[in-house]
Design an enzyme around this catalytic site. Structure first.
Site, PDB file in Angstrom:
ATOM      1  N   SER A  10       0.802  -1.224   0.000  1.00 19.74           N
ATOM      2  CA  SER A  10       0.000   0.000   0.000  1.00 19.74           C
ATOM      3  C   SER A  10       0.834   1.272   0.000  1.00 19.74           C
ATOM      4  O   SER A  10       0.391   2.307  -0.509  1.00 19.74           O
ATOM      5  CB  SER A  10      -0.937   0.019   1.217  1.00 19.74           C
ATOM      6  OG  SER A  10      -0.191  -0.060   2.423  1.00 19.74           O
ATOM      7  N   ASP A  29      -0.105   6.344  10.846  1.00 19.79           N
ATOM      8  CA  ASP A  29      -0.375   5.218  11.728  1.00 19.79           C
ATOM      9  C   ASP A  29       0.863   4.397  12.052  1.00 19.79           C
ATOM     10  O   ASP A  29       0.755   3.299  12.570  1.00 19.79           O
ATOM     11  CB  ASP A  29      -1.431   4.311  11.086  1.00 19.79           C
ATOM     12  CG  ASP A  29      -1.009   3.806   9.703  1.00 19.79           C
ATOM     13  OD1 ASP A  29       0.145   4.047   9.301  1.00 19.79           O
ATOM     14  OD2 ASP A  29      -1.836   3.165   9.030  1.00 19.79           O
ATOM     15  N   HIS A  37       1.832   3.967   7.127  1.00 13.40           N
ATOM     16  CA  HIS A  37       1.486   4.674   5.887  1.00 13.40           C
ATOM     17  C   HIS A  37       1.968   6.122   5.943  1.00 13.40           C
ATOM     18  O   HIS A  37       1.537   6.888   6.813  1.00 13.40           O
ATOM     19  CB  HIS A  37      -0.026   4.625   5.651  1.00 13.40           C
ATOM     20  CG  HIS A  37      -0.531   3.238   5.470  1.00 13.40           C
ATOM     21  ND1 HIS A  37      -1.080   2.506   6.498  1.00 13.40           N
ATOM     22  CD2 HIS A  37      -0.536   2.432   4.376  1.00 13.40           C
ATOM     23  CE1 HIS A  37      -1.417   1.304   6.043  1.00 13.40           C
ATOM     24  NE2 HIS A  37      -1.091   1.233   4.760  1.00 13.40           N
TER      25      HIS A  37
END
Length: 211
Positions: free
Chosen positions: A11, A188, A191
């Site tokens: 991601s 977090d 990310h």
């Protein structure tokens, strides 16, 4: 003739890319790299992002043909390893370090065999003590994140050396920045924020310019 640069990973690399349009590389560090190199050297590079959110090393290996070899990149960078740790903590579906190394080694070996002229960059996974990801009710959650990610970063370095790839270390860079300005680099712990993606872009370009 332009050269193809492939961004591969999870991601952090995916970052909202358009699956139907290769011109759209998402909103993360691949976009920042594309902007800078595209400005500096117009028409010299094509940029493709094949990062997929949630991927572990086994997932990248499973799509080696379609999302790496068939694209015939001249350059490829890969940032992988955090989900191998995170998915074990959250879902008991991670990838242990020994298997992470074995599959990563196979991935790189097969890429080099199929694309002998490719130039590889291996980015090390990193994690910060972000509130949402790493500090939870489990008292050992942060230590598991920290230890697992560092173990995978050591493996990434080892495999970069073995396969003649350029290694990009990120943990110490983020640690130093986070010590001076806590909480600005990831939302977090995993990310990156816009500023965090800028950090990766700068380290990526430093490495790329040595190839």
């Amino acid at each position: 003739m332009s050269k193809t640069i492939l961004f591969q990973g999870d991601s952090i690399t995916d970052c909202g890319r358009d699956r139907e349009n290769d011109m759209n590389v998402g909103t993360g560090y691949p976009l920042l790299v594309k902007a800078e190199l595209g400005f500096e050297k117009p028409e010299q590079y094509d940029f493709i992002n094949r990062g997929i959110s949630g991927n572990r090393i086994v997932d990248v290996y499973a799509r080696i043909k379609q999302d790496i070899i068939n694209l015939k990149p001249d350059y490829m960078s890969i940032l992988i390893g955090i989900n191998d740790v995170w998915h074990e903590i959250a879902r008991q579906n991670g990838v242990a370090p020994a298997k992470f190394e074995k599959i990563y080694d196979m991935l790189l070996e097969e890429i080099k065999e199929a694309l002998p002229g490719i130039k590889l960059m291996i980015l090390a996974p990193f994690v910060l003590k972000g509130s949402a990801t790493c500090v939870a009710e489990e008292p050992d959650r942060w230590s598991r994140f920290d230890e697992g990610t560092k173990a995978n970063a050591v493996i990434a370095r080892k495999l970069a050396e073995k396969h003649g790839a350029t290694f990009v270390e990120l943990q110490s860079i983020f640690d130093e920045l986070d010590a001076a300005h806590p909480g600005l680099w990831t939302g977090d712990g995993v990310h990156p924020t816009a500023a965090g993606h800028e950090v990766i872009k700068r380290e990526w370009l430093k490495a790329f310019r040595t190839l």
